[in-house]
Design a protein around this motif. Structure first.
Motif, short mmCIF file in Angstrom:
data_model
loop_
_atom_site.label_atom_id
_atom_site.label_comp_id
_atom_site.label_asym_id
_atom_site.label_seq_id
_atom_site.Cartn_x
_atom_site.Cartn_y
_atom_site.Cartn_z
N SER A 36 -0.82 30.28 -31.70
CA SER A 36 -2.29 31.09 -31.15
C SER A 36 -2.34 32.38 -32.12
CB SER A 36 -2.22 31.35 -29.60
OG SER A 36 -0.95 32.03 -29.26
N ARG B 97 -8.97 30.34 -34.82
CA ARG B 97 -9.68 28.72 -34.98
C ARG B 97 -9.59 28.44 -33.47
NH1 ARG B 97 -6.51 25.59 -39.40
NH2 ARG B 97 -5.18 25.13 -37.60
N GLU B 98 -10.59 27.75 -33.28
CA GLU B 98 -10.59 26.95 -31.91
C GLU B 98 -9.25 26.41 -31.35
OE1 GLU B 98 -12.94 27.01 -29.37
OE2 GLU B 98 -14.02 28.37 -30.33
N ASP B 99 -8.89 25.47 -32.70
CA ASP B 99 -7.65 24.80 -32.12
C ASP B 99 -6.35 25.51 -32.15
OD1 ASP B 99 -7.47 25.07 -34.85
OD2 ASP B 99 -7.14 22.88 -35.34
N ASP B 100 -6.45 26.91 -32.29
CA ASP B 100 -5.14 27.71 -32.26
C ASP B 100 -5.40 28.52 -31.21
OD1 ASP B 100 -4.15 26.73 -34.56
OD2 ASP B 100 -4.88 28.24 -35.73
N THR C 213 -5.57 25.30 -26.20
CA THR C 213 -5.88 24.00 -27.00
C THR C 213 -4.39 23.86 -27.48
OG1 THR C 213 -8.00 24.93 -27.57
CG2 THR C 213 -7.17 23.03 -28.92
N ARG D 59 -2.45 20.15 -27.23
CA ARG D 59 -1.99 19.46 -28.64
C ARG D 59 -0.47 19.20 -28.43
NH1 ARG D 59 -3.31 23.54 -33.20
NH2 ARG D 59 -1.99 22.24 -34.36
#
Length: 204
Positions: free
Chosen positions: A125, A138-141, A145, A149
């Protein structure tokens, strides 16, 4: 040596794979590289994989395993390799074992990079990318999220730890610390594994 590198997102697998493979004098092989090479080379397997990828679906195991098997049969991997990102499931691990057996090989060691989940969330993050002159996340960080993952990893890939442990191949590596410190721990584990396998009975 023939080595598999395991570890959750953020554990530093990509970095360690390159360094460890370099020290061992073997290629570092990632499934991402294999997919890209097959798709860009328009191989039969690559074209099959692309139809799934274009549809947003997971590529079936039989295609992934066939790609990996072809890569491991190449000249530069005959003396050893380090696999990063494969296998991801026990089914893939069993197919890898069978494929290596057909080539007359077997795995020597499986390294698992171990990092506390809170540390993984902090690492992932904390990443930023530059967009229009601003550093953004980033959204996936995003933390929520990242935790999802990691949950997916625990459910799908973490069981490999037990699978390889029961086969006597697993070495867990503390992956917190400076990059070179983690590398030293990994190399020491590989040396210990090599010594143990040369002294002990054939594990098949």
């Amino acid at each position: 040596m023939r080595v598999v590198l395991l570890g959750p997102p953020g554990a530093g697998k990509g970095t360690q794979a390159q360094i460890i493979a370099g020290q061992l004098g073997v290629p570092a092989i990632s499934t991402g590289d294999i997919f890209r090479a097959n798709v860009s080379g328009q191989t039969e397997l690559g074209m099959k994989a692309k139809t799934y990828m274009d549809a947003g679906d997971l590529v079936p195991d039989e295609i992934t395993v066939a790609m990996v098997r072809d890569r491991l049969a190449e000249t530069d991997a005959k003396g050893g390799f380090l696999l990063d990102g494969f296998p991801r499931t026990i089914a893939q691990a069993e197919q890898l074992r069978d494929s290596l057996g057909e080539l007359g090989h077997r795995l020597d060691c499986v390294l698992e990079l171990v990092v506390d989940e809170d540390e993984l969330v902090r690492r992932l993050s904390g990443r930023r990318m530059l967009v229009d002159g601003e550093w953004v996340q980033r959204e996936d960080d995003k933390p929520e999220t990242v935790r999802h993952r990691l949950q997916v990893y625990r459910e799908q890939t973490a069981p490999l730890s037990g699978f390889y442990d029961s086969a006597g191949l697993l070495s867990r590596i503390d992956a917190i610390g400076a990059v070179d410190e983690v590398t030293q721990r990994a190399i020491a584990a590989l040396e210990q594994s090599a010594a143990g396998r040369s002294d002990g009975p054939d594990a098949g």
